[in-house]
Write an enzyme that holds these catalytic residues in place. Sequence first.
Site, PDB file in Angstrom:
ATOM      1  N   LEU A  86      -6.757  -3.634   1.266  1.00 30.22           N
ATOM      2  CA  LEU A  86      -5.666  -4.393   0.667  1.00 30.22           C
ATOM      3  C   LEU A  86      -5.596  -4.171  -0.827  1.00 30.22           C
ATOM      4  O   LEU A  86      -6.541  -3.746  -1.464  1.00 30.22           O
ATOM      5  CB  LEU A  86      -5.789  -5.884   0.978  1.00 30.22           C
ATOM      6  N   CYS A  87      -4.422  -4.442  -1.353  1.00 29.93           N
ATOM      7  CA  CYS A  87      -4.175  -4.429  -2.787  1.00 29.93           C
ATOM      8  C   CYS A  87      -3.177  -5.541  -3.068  1.00 29.93           C
ATOM      9  O   CYS A  87      -2.908  -6.373  -2.203  1.00 29.93           O
ATOM     10  CB  CYS A  87      -3.663  -3.067  -3.260  1.00 29.93           C
ATOM     11  N   LYS A  88      -2.598  -5.562  -4.225  1.00 27.03           N
ATOM     12  CA  LYS A  88      -1.718  -6.660  -4.611  1.00 27.03           C
ATOM     13  C   LYS A  88      -0.476  -6.772  -3.725  1.00 27.03           C
ATOM     14  O   LYS A  88      -0.150  -7.849  -3.247  1.00 27.03           O
ATOM     15  CB  LYS A  88      -1.313  -6.520  -6.071  1.00 27.03           C
ATOM     16  N   GLY A 120       0.461  -3.990  -1.300  1.00 30.18           N
ATOM     17  CA  GLY A 120       0.356  -3.167  -0.106  1.00 30.18           C
ATOM     18  C   GLY A 120       0.584  -1.677  -0.270  1.00 30.18           C
ATOM     19  O   GLY A 120       0.187  -0.898   0.579  1.00 30.18           O
ATOM     20  N   ILE A 167      -2.063  -8.827  -0.846  1.00 26.38           N
ATOM     21  CA  ILE A 167      -2.621 -10.166  -0.998  1.00 26.38           C
ATOM     22  C   ILE A 167      -1.543 -11.172  -1.391  1.00 26.38           C
ATOM     23  O   ILE A 167      -1.620 -12.339  -1.016  1.00 26.38           O
ATOM     24  CB  ILE A 167      -3.811 -10.168  -1.995  1.00 26.38           C
TER      25      ILE A 167
END
Length: 54
Positions: A10-12, A14, A40
Amino acid sequence: MERNKKVVVLCKVGGRSEKAIRALEEQFGFGNLYNLKGGIIHYLNTFHPEMETY
């Protein structure tokens, strides 16, 4: 990284995690990686809307 377990990347929002997964699949043959779509931020807005996002 274990290849027999599901791994969520995951990242901020996607996009970067999706790109990282593609690179890991192409370069190293991983097949157990999953992207948290929307990142996220989407997760927090969906499941924890009371929490502040950055």
